[in-house]
Design a protein around this motif. Structure first.
Motif, short mmCIF file in Angstrom:
data_model
loop_
_atom_site.label_atom_id
_atom_site.label_comp_id
_atom_site.label_asym_id
_atom_site.label_seq_id
_atom_site.Cartn_x
_atom_site.Cartn_y
_atom_site.Cartn_z
N ARG A 60 0.82 -1.22 0.00
CA ARG A 60 0.00 0.00 0.00
C ARG A 60 0.85 1.27 0.00
O ARG A 60 0.70 2.16 0.84
CB ARG A 60 -0.97 -0.02 1.19
N ILE A 61 1.74 1.38 -0.96
CA ILE A 61 2.53 2.60 -1.11
C ILE A 61 1.60 3.73 -1.54
O ILE A 61 0.59 3.51 -2.23
CB ILE A 61 3.67 2.40 -2.14
N ALA A 62 1.89 4.95 -1.11
CA ALA A 62 1.03 6.10 -1.41
C ALA A 62 0.77 6.20 -2.91
O ALA A 62 1.67 6.05 -3.72
CB ALA A 62 1.68 7.38 -0.90
N GLY A 63 -0.49 6.46 -3.26
CA GLY A 63 -0.88 6.57 -4.65
C GLY A 63 -1.41 5.29 -5.25
O GLY A 63 -2.03 5.32 -6.32
N ASP B 267 1.16 13.43 -9.37
CA ASP B 267 0.60 13.33 -8.02
C ASP B 267 -0.88 12.97 -8.09
O ASP B 267 -1.59 13.33 -9.04
CB ASP B 267 0.76 14.64 -7.28
N THR B 268 -1.34 12.27 -7.04
CA THR B 268 -2.73 11.82 -7.02
C THR B 268 -3.33 12.03 -5.64
O THR B 268 -2.63 12.31 -4.67
CB THR B 268 -2.80 10.34 -7.43
N VAL B 269 -4.64 11.87 -5.56
CA VAL B 269 -5.35 12.11 -4.30
C VAL B 269 -5.27 10.89 -3.39
O VAL B 269 -5.42 9.75 -3.82
CB VAL B 269 -6.84 12.44 -4.58
N SER B 270 -5.01 11.16 -2.12
CA SER B 270 -5.13 10.13 -1.09
C SER B 270 -5.63 10.79 0.18
O SER B 270 -6.07 11.94 0.16
CB SER B 270 -3.80 9.41 -0.88
N TYR B 271 -5.51 10.07 1.31
CA TYR B 271 -6.15 10.56 2.53
C TYR B 271 -5.41 10.10 3.78
O TYR B 271 -4.89 8.98 3.84
CB TYR B 271 -7.60 10.03 2.64
N LEU C 209 -0.05 4.71 7.47
CA LEU C 209 -0.83 3.67 6.82
C LEU C 209 -0.15 3.12 5.57
O LEU C 209 -0.38 1.97 5.20
CB LEU C 209 -2.21 4.24 6.46
N ASP C 210 0.65 3.92 4.91
CA ASP C 210 1.34 3.45 3.71
C ASP C 210 2.45 2.48 4.08
O ASP C 210 2.98 2.50 5.19
CB ASP C 210 1.90 4.63 2.90
N PHE D 214 -1.65 8.20 9.15
CA PHE D 214 -0.99 9.10 8.21
C PHE D 214 -0.67 8.38 6.90
O PHE D 214 -0.24 7.23 6.89
CB PHE D 214 0.31 9.63 8.80
N MET D 215 -0.85 9.10 5.81
CA MET D 215 -0.51 8.56 4.49
C MET D 215 0.78 9.21 3.98
O MET D 215 1.01 10.40 4.22
CB MET D 215 -1.66 8.83 3.51
N ASP D 216 1.61 8.42 3.31
CA ASP D 216 2.80 8.90 2.59
C ASP D 216 3.97 9.25 3.51
O ASP D 216 4.69 10.21 3.26
CB ASP D 216 2.45 10.10 1.69
N GLU D 217 4.19 8.47 4.53
CA GLU D 217 5.41 8.65 5.33
C GLU D 217 6.64 8.19 4.58
O GLU D 217 7.72 8.77 4.71
CB GLU D 217 5.27 7.89 6.66
N GLU D 218 6.50 7.13 3.79
CA GLU D 218 7.68 6.50 3.20
C GLU D 218 8.35 7.33 2.12
O GLU D 218 9.56 7.23 1.92
CB GLU D 218 7.30 5.12 2.64
N ILE D 219 7.59 8.13 1.40
CA ILE D 219 8.19 8.86 0.27
C ILE D 219 8.36 10.35 0.56
O ILE D 219 9.48 10.86 0.56
CB ILE D 219 7.37 8.64 -1.01
#
Length: 457
Positions: free
Chosen positions: A52-55, A252-256, A278-279, A320-325
């Motif tokens: 579940r990588i962001a995007g 870039d795309t929408v997430s939450y 969460l990612d 939280f979304m997108d911590e990894e990138i």
């Protein structure tokens, strides 16, 4: 029965009495250790939203899933916070092999680094130069690097008891190495996985990419593969390495971010945040990193509800979304808080795996650090003795800049964390329910004590 006992002790002894604190803490740990809910939810998350990588679609499925999970906790509110996230994709599975006229051909287990460019379908084949660190690039210069694949092979430093220090000692070659090698004309980079284990799992992670370039394909190789490549190079310095990767960057795309909260009874506009990210990397189920931290954060709210603990302040669990990138989730969270005029009292992050908790790292003014350290005896019966000054977590760190508040991170036993970190080895079967729930209880207990006792200044 636990609810009744807690209520009686608070009525008889008062919220701030040492005995009532002890009773509530004991009840929190008993509730956590008696429950399978967070553990079973983590299994569902890992088995239904792997990669579940962001995007990604998997990340959006995880948003839906965790929102439903929090809605089942009968919280005061559950909602999404929209953000724009990077959308990097790996594409087809990577290929890598050593080719030697003396030794033959041998495949290697590799994983593209996050944000890396791909080789395209024709791949890249070149001779290999092994280095141990970034400083060697300057001494080699363009003459020794141009047209070659650079192999960064500085191992994890086992001299550190705290494996996060060992990770920090080696990760610069993964993050900065590809860009620095590209500046000298390298055609690709292969980096030894930043892990304390010797095995055949490749451990990925984000790498630095320059808008101006140059940027070249970059992969992590398993530590077992790194050992083999180094041995082959010693036997045959003329060997070539073939790499084929298909990763690319999309718009870039929408997430939450996903948020659930229990509204405070006395100071509802003061926020206590507890969260995980969460990612997870696209090559991984993300059990320890950081599905467990998310489930533990949700578990804090479940425990409060189960025991009838009504916080004075609003306690908010954030996935939280997108911590990894790019850490867009943490940035969006603090920006929305500023726009909404919120006040933030305390924030706690769980992002060190669901191993046995050892205590907390605390980022606070001296008087608040001492106030939290004074609570440590209540945690000692559960093996927690490290209440130390230090960092907190990537996603909550922006809160301090804007709110000048106290932050903390759950400290866990670190010895096994980097065996699984950022790899396909980070699976649900590596989770121990009791260890995970001890961490959940520790988080809930600390939040209860800080809130009920008005501890922080």
């Amino acid at each position: 029965m636990q609810k009744l006992i807690i209520t009686l002790f608070i009525l008889i002894f008062g919220t701030l009495s040492a005995r009532s604190q002890q009773v509530v803490v004991e009840s929190i740990f008993l509730e956590a250790l008696s429950s399978n809910i967070a553990y079973e939810n983590l299994q569902i998350l890992c088995e239904t939203t792997e990669g579940r990588i962001a995007g990604s679609q998997a990340s959006l499925a995880a948003v839906d899933l965790t929102q439903r999970m929090m809605e089942g906790l009968e919280l005061d509110s559950v909602y999404r916070q929209e953000i724009m996230v990077p959308h990097w994709i790996r594409g087809e599975v990577e290929l890598s092999r050593m080719e030697s006229r003396l030794l033959g051909s041998q495949a290697l287990t590799v994983s593209s680094l996050g944000l890396s460019v791909g080789t395209g379908p024709d791949g890249v084949k070149a001779r290999v130069t092994e280095v141990k660190g970034l400083d060697e690039l300057e001494s080699l210069g363009r003459e020794g690097i141009e047209g070659r694949i650079i192999f960064f092979n500085r191992p994890f430093n086992h001299a550190f008891y705290n494996t996060f220090l060992g990770y920090g000692d080696a990760v610069d070659q993964r993050f900065y190495g590809p860009h620095r090698a590209a500046q000298y004309g390298a055609v690709a980079v292969i980096v030894r996985s930043v892990t304390s284990a010797i095995h055949d799992f490749a451990h990925t992670g984000v790498t630095y990419v320059s808008e101006e370039g140059p940027n070249i394909p970059a992969v992590a190789v398993s530590t077992l593969g790194a050992e083999q490549l180094s041995q082959w190079l010693e036997a045959d310095p003329e060997l070539e390495l073939y790499l084929e990767t298909h990763c690319r960057q999309l718009p870039d795309t929408v997430s939450y971010n996903v948020i659930g909260e229990i509204r405070g009874s006395h100071y509802p506009n003061e926020i206590i945040t507890v969260g995980g990210h969460l990612d997870a990397w696209d090559n991984s189920p993300g059990a320890h990193d950081d599905g467990a931290g998310c489930m533990q954060s949700m578990e804090v709210l479940r425990i409060f509800r189960a025991l009838g603990l009504q916080p004075k302040r609003t306690v908010r669990a954030v996935m939280f979304m997108d911590e990894e990138i790019a850490q867009r989730g943490g940035q969006a969270y603090v920006e929305d808080a500023r726009v909404n005029g919120e006040e933030h009292y305390f924030a706690l992050e769980a992002d060190r795996g669901a191993f046995s908790p050892r205590g907390f790292s605390i980022d606070a003014a001296p008087e608040n650090l001492l106030a939290i350290q004074a609570l440590q005896p209540l945690f000692a019966p559960y093996g927690m003795h490290e209440f130390i000054a230090g960092g907190s977590g990537v996603d909550i760190e922006p809160l301090k800049k804007h709110f000048q508040m106290t932050l903390a991170g759950l400290l866990t036993d670190s010895q096994r964390y980097f065996d699984v970190h950022h790899s396909a080895n980070d699976t649900f079967d590596k989770i121990n329910r009791r260890e995970m729930q001890l961490g959940s209880a520790a988080m809930a207990a600390l939040i209860y004590l800080l809130d009920a006792g008005d501890v922080l200044k």
